[in-house]
Design an enzyme around this catalytic site. Structure first.
Site, PDB file in Angstrom:
ATOM      1  N   HIS A 274     -31.624 -66.180  -5.175  1.00  0.00           N
ATOM      2  CA  HIS A 274     -30.696 -66.821  -4.172  1.00  0.00           C
ATOM      3  C   HIS A 274     -29.931 -65.771  -3.459  1.00  0.00           C
ATOM      4  O   HIS A 274     -29.295 -65.918  -2.590  1.00  0.00           O
ATOM      5  CB  HIS A 274     -29.637 -67.694  -4.906  1.00  0.00           C
ATOM      6  CG  HIS A 274     -28.629 -68.497  -3.681  1.00  0.00           C
ATOM      7  ND1 HIS A 274     -28.932 -68.929  -2.610  1.00  0.00           N
ATOM      8  CD2 HIS A 274     -27.241 -68.811  -3.811  1.00  0.00           C
ATOM      9  CE1 HIS A 274     -28.167 -69.445  -2.071  1.00  0.00           C
ATOM     10  NE2 HIS A 274     -26.939 -69.263  -2.868  1.00  0.00           N
ATOM     11  N   CYS A 275     -30.344 -64.413  -3.500  1.00  0.00           N
ATOM     12  CA  CYS A 275     -29.834 -63.403  -3.032  1.00  0.00           C
ATOM     13  C   CYS A 275     -30.561 -62.662  -2.015  1.00  0.00           C
ATOM     14  O   CYS A 275     -30.551 -62.458  -1.156  1.00  0.00           O
ATOM     15  CB  CYS A 275     -28.994 -62.531  -4.129  1.00  0.00           C
ATOM     16  SG  CYS A 275     -27.603 -63.268  -4.952  1.00  0.00           S
ATOM     17  N   ILE A 276     -31.565 -61.715  -2.835  1.00  0.00           N
ATOM     18  CA  ILE A 276     -32.177 -60.714  -2.091  1.00  0.00           C
ATOM     19  C   ILE A 276     -33.292 -60.975  -1.064  1.00  0.00           C
ATOM     20  O   ILE A 276     -33.253 -60.466  -0.288  1.00  0.00           O
ATOM     21  CB  ILE A 276     -33.017 -59.797  -3.214  1.00  0.00           C
ATOM     22  CG1 ILE A 276     -32.136 -59.608  -4.516  1.00  0.00           C
ATOM     23  CG2 ILE A 276     -33.648 -58.556  -2.691  1.00  0.00           C
ATOM     24  CD1 ILE A 276     -31.088 -58.683  -4.364  1.00  0.00           C
ATOM     25  N   ILE A 278     -32.573 -63.618   0.737  1.00  0.00           N
ATOM     26  CA  ILE A 278     -31.842 -64.420   1.804  1.00  0.00           C
ATOM     27  C   ILE A 278     -30.522 -63.487   2.420  1.00  0.00           C
ATOM     28  O   ILE A 278     -30.649 -63.592   3.704  1.00  0.00           O
ATOM     29  CB  ILE A 278     -31.223 -65.498   1.223  1.00  0.00           C
ATOM     30  CG1 ILE A 278     -32.373 -66.566   0.530  1.00  0.00           C
ATOM     31  CG2 ILE A 278     -30.086 -66.281   2.048  1.00  0.00           C
ATOM     32  CD1 ILE A 278     -31.964 -67.774  -0.045  1.00  0.00           C
ATOM     33  N   ASP A 279     -29.871 -62.749   1.670  1.00  0.00           N
ATOM     34  CA  ASP A 279     -28.624 -62.399   2.241  1.00  0.00           C
ATOM     35  C   ASP A 279     -29.034 -61.388   3.216  1.00  0.00           C
ATOM     36  O   ASP A 279     -28.219 -61.240   4.357  1.00  0.00           O
ATOM     37  CB  ASP A 279     -27.956 -61.394   0.980  1.00  0.00           C
ATOM     38  CG  ASP A 279     -27.636 -62.301  -0.088  1.00  0.00           C
ATOM     39  OD1 ASP A 279     -27.576 -63.755   0.079  1.00  0.00           O
ATOM     40  OD2 ASP A 279     -27.337 -62.027  -1.400  1.00  0.00           O
TER      41      ASP A 279
END
Ligand SMILES: NC(=O)c1ccc[n+]([C@@H]2O[C@H](COP(=O)([O-])OP(=O)(O)OC[C@H]3O[C@@H](n4cnc5c(N)ncnc54)[C@H](O)[C@@H]3O)[C@@H](O)[C@H]2O)c1
Length: 438
Positions: A274-276, A278-279
């Site tokens: 959910h992070c790398i 997307i962020d």
């Protein structure tokens, strides 16, 4: 009931402050548990009725948190959960840990933060600390949280204390958890930071204060952009090494012996979680509005999102060597979670890989003990047992996620062709199968 900053600080010191965590998922639940362990009463607020029910039954649904931990806190009355936002009126501090995904158009989906902020605004009162933890673009706290509460007649820094503090949880990490991972905090005013520091320094060993919420928001995006760009660079290095007939894994291992000025990153089948993936796009989106193109971010995103297709090419080439095609081939995917030893499927490259194989006529099965069934955009599969028969029956085995419990010697002994995107077979001496690395 309203309270002054001094009264709030006193309650925090006395462990009498009540904390609400909005969004009790991978980030919110571990945070709630740490506050609970410090003796604070914590209420998880979540729209997911199943999560609420499980917490109230004393059951965990996050692999890093043991059911015994939840049961103990629930038993002591320190942890409970609800979908009813009205509890927010009576709490002293609120941490917001809701999702920040992308829309199909790759723009930030701020609807979860806005929904949480609207509910807080409805139920807030003077004397509360509000901390946004969800990863987001610089300016979010100032633009979406502050005006709502100010519109309620609350003066930020006097009546209500607002901060941004990025969550840094690393699911599946046996060494670093909430407690021993330093936490960055930026506040709207110095008084806001003072209150957040008082509270967060109880469950967290080290808190680092920065000058603004924007700086704190940017810290998280620097951390995750750093990973995305370096992984993109090393993925391109793998492609280049392949063209030069050089083993990229050998090169990385040797380069990593340099004791300074080098940090090891590994190539892989694509980014997940959910992070790398997307962020960094939250940052590039924000910069687009300021007429600036974040070139490193976009390039890394392009290289990383091409990796599943690169893996498919490896499978096609490997099958071609034995006069077979993907069309009609039995292909066993090992590991579908986005990284090893966890159950999280979000943005997992395995999903793209399975879809691309199926589109080409591959007969795909998978094994992953953490993900027993897989239902995603046309994929409907259940994990098969990892037996000698299953390995022997596969024309090609693709290691997408290298869970540590798998006996890779056994895989090599029984498979015919293994496309190993993680170098998982590195310790297998003279593998009996054909091994294709990235
Ligand atoms: N998972 C990670 O490894 C990680 C690490 C660092 C930061 N983050 C960031 O933390 C944030 C949360 O991520 P996560 O992985 O915990 O997500 P998650 O999906 O596991 O948990 C989010 C929870 O919020 C709930 N929710 C959604 N809308 C809500 C609403 N309006 N009110 C109350 N609850 C609501 C969902 O039901 C879910 O339980 C994201 O911004 C993410 O980028 C995640």
């Amino acid at each position: 009931m309203t309270q002054t900053k001094t009264e709030l600080l006193k309650k925090i010191e006395a462990r009498e402050a009540v904390i609400a965590v909005i969004g009790i998922g991978y980030v919110g639940l571990p945070l709630a548990v740490e506050f609970g362990k410090q003796g604070y009463r914590v209420i998880g607020v979540d729209v997911d009725a199943r999560k609420v029910e499980r917490i109230n039954q004393g059951v965990s649904y996050i692999p890093d948190i043991a059911t015994a931990e939840i049961a103990e806190l629930v038993g002591k009355g320190l942890l409970s959960a609800t979908s009813d936002y009205s509890v927010l009126h009576d709490v002293d501090a609120i941490s917001i840990c809701v999702p920040t995904p992308l829309r199909k158009t790759k723009d930030p989906d701020m609807s979860y933060i806005i929904a949480a902020a609207d509910e807080i605004t409805k139920h807030s009162r003077a004397g509360q600390l509000i901390v946004l933890e969800s990863t987001t673009y610089p300016g979010t706290t100032d633009e979406l949280i502050v005006p709502r509460l100010a519109g309620n007649g609350l003066k930020v820094g006097e009546d209500v204390f607002i901060c941004f503090s990025p969550e840094r949880i690393d699911p599946g990490n046996p060494i670093y958890g909430v407690r021993n991972t330093p936490k960055v905090i930026g506040g709207v005013t110095p008084a806001c930071v003072e209150v957040a520091e008082a509270l967060y320094s109880k469950p967290i060993e080290r808190v680092i204060l920065v000058s603004s919420t924007r700086a704190a928001e940017m810290v998280k995006l620097l951390e995750n952009t750093f990973r995305s760009v370096n992984i993109g660079m090393v993925n391109e290095m793998a492609v280049m090494c392949d063209k030069l007939d050089v083993n990229v894994w050998e090169v990385i291992e040797a380069a990593s012996t340099k004791p300074f000025g080098f940090m090891t990153f590994f190539p892989g089948p694509g980014l997940g979680g959910h992070c790398i993936p997307i962020d960094p796009l939250y940052l590039s989106w924000k910069l687009k509005a300021l007429n600036y193109t974040a070139r490193f971010i976009e390039l890394a995103s392009e290289v990383n999102s091409n990796m599943p297709l690169y893996v498919i090419n490896k499978v096609m080439e490997a099958l071609n060597e034995v006069r077979q095609t993907v069309n009609g081939a039995a292909i066993l995917v090992l590991g579908v979670a986005y990284k090893r030893d966890i159950d999280d499927l979000r943005e997992s490259p395995a999903l793209d890989i399975i879809q691309l194989l199926q589109e080409r006529g591959g007969v795909v099965s998978y094994h992953d003990k953490y993900v027993t069934t897989l239902h995603h955009e046309g994929i409907d599969l259940a994990s098969v047992d990892l037996t000698a028969e299953a390995l022997k029956a596969a024309d090609c085995v693709v290691i997408v996620t290298d869970h540590t419990h798998i006996d890779y010697g056994f895989v090599a002994d029984n498979a015919r062709i293994v496309v190993d995107t993680r170098n998982a077979l590195k310790n297998v001496e003279d593998p009996a199968c054909t091994v294709v690395l990235l």
